[in-house]
Design an enzyme around this catalytic site. Structure first.
Site, PDB file in Angstrom:
ATOM      1  NE  ARG A   7      -1.231   2.492   2.837  1.00  0.00           N
ATOM      2  CZ  ARG A   7      -0.651   3.589   3.282  1.00  0.00           C
ATOM      3  NH1 ARG A   7      -0.535   4.654   2.506  1.00  0.00           N
ATOM      4  NH2 ARG A   7      -0.148   3.642   4.509  1.00  0.00           N
ATOM      5  CG  HIS A  19       3.024   4.198   9.316  1.00  0.00           C
ATOM      6  ND1 HIS A  19       2.635   3.160   8.492  1.00  0.00           N
ATOM      7  CD2 HIS A  19       3.443   5.186   8.486  1.00  0.00           C
ATOM      8  CE1 HIS A  19       2.804   3.520   7.226  1.00  0.00           C
ATOM      9  NE2 HIS A  19       3.290   4.739   7.191  1.00  0.00           N
ATOM     10  CB  CYS A  36       8.917  11.789   1.926  1.00  0.00           C
ATOM     11  SG  CYS A  36       8.319  13.252   2.750  1.00  0.00           S
TER      12      CYS A  36
END
Ligand code: ZN
Length: 322
Positions: A18, A213, A246
């Site tokens: 994901r 996370h 990112c």
């Protein structure tokens, strides 16, 4: 001085299918996605964040969420693995439930700016939209967990103070959510902050299971994981080969790499249930399959501690010095 707290074991959820895939700009064919998921299963990982049921226009890379899920649920070697999906709205939740996934993860940002960029509305409005998703999950007897993105730092607002997190937690609790993933989405958190935030959150919400996370954008992810351990948190997300990026810093590293996290925990005597050699092998293969040339984790660069070099021959060493 007290000793470092070392739990016997931790749980790791693999999020490459994901978080990792969604950061890839080149289309990964469904077959290749499934091959990677099978490679991940061979590492012994027990839970996988399989996909996200977002609008195909928002993240075209995950437009095959239904097909991936259908195949994953039917594949023999994937039986027994706990799958979860990320859902942004009721439509996504319904699609995920229809596809047969038994656990949903909700999306929510800690700051208005990040929420607006991600969900097109502020935090409060986004929270209001969670209730129908939760009701749907409850109706179908599907597990549902919350998440708080940019909890330690926001790329638009900087440091996120803990007082902003408390009302978000309260709202989650009022909606009956007992499991919450705390996401350092852009790798801005530091160990001191993680330790302090978790200290307060664990005390105020003792009934909540937290999972962490961490993105390794600035090299703080494993230090943050150790800080979380010190507060008794033992659930972590990671991504094979550090897949994922990112969106605010092109080229920056993404999630902490599974093989690095596993190696570090094993070195500390903490079980993960993941076979390190298989994880390193999977990381290599995944990078090959996605055409990535850079060695995107410490394990791919340096190998594990256990991989010793040949001892130097004394005579040879002397010769090379001269
Ligand atoms: Zn992430």
């Amino acid at each position: 001085m007290d000793q470092l707290f070392i739990p016997k074991k931790v749980s790791i959820c693999e999020v490459a299918p994901r978080d990792g895939f969604q950061a890839e700009h080149t289309w990964i064919p469904t077959d290749k996605k499934l091959e990677i998921i099978r490679l991940l299963a061979r590492t012994g990982v027990q839970s996988i964040e399989l996909t996200s049921f977002v609008h195909p226009k928002a993240i075209p890379q995950l437009k095959d969420a239904e097909i991936v899920t259908a195949h994953a649920l039917q594949t023999e070697e994937l039986q027994g693995i706990k799958f979860r999906s990320l859902v942004p709205n009721v439509k996504g939740a319904q699609r995920s439930i229809d596809a047969g996934i038994r656990k949903l993860k909700l999306m929510l940002s800690a700051t208005d700016s990040h929420s607006i960029s991600n969900a097109n509305c502020g935090v409060e409005e986004a929270q209001n939209a969670l209730e129908p998703i939760i009701n749907l999950a409850v109706k179908h007897n599907v597990e549902v967990g919350g998440s708080i993105s940019v909890i330690f730092g926001c790329p638009y607002e900087g440091l996120v103070p803990l007082r902003k997190i408390i009302p978000i937690m309260d709202r989650y609790r009022a909606m009956g959510i007992k499991e919450i993933s705390l996401a350092d989405t852009t790798g801005m958190g530091n160990p001191y902050q993680v330790y302090n935030y978790l200290g307060v959150l664990k005390e105020q919400y003792p009934e909540v299971t937290f999972s962490m996370h961490f993105h390794n954008t600035r090299g703080m992810a494993f230090a943050n994981a150790v800080a979380a351990l010190q507060q008794g948190v033992t659930n972590f997300d990671s991504s094979i080969a550090g897949l994922g990026g990112c969106p605010y810093a092109p080229g920056a590293s993404g999630n902490i790499a599974t093989e690095d996290l596993v190696h570090s925990f094993h070195e500390m005597g903490i079980e993960t249930g993941i076979k390190l050699d298989d994880a390193i092998l999977a990381a290599k293969k995944v990078n090959e399959m996605l055409g990535k040339k850079e060695k995107s984790s410490y394990m791919l660069q340096a190998g594990p501690n256990s991989q010793l070099s040949k001892r130097p021959d004394k005579q040879q060493k002397l010769e090379s010095v001269n």
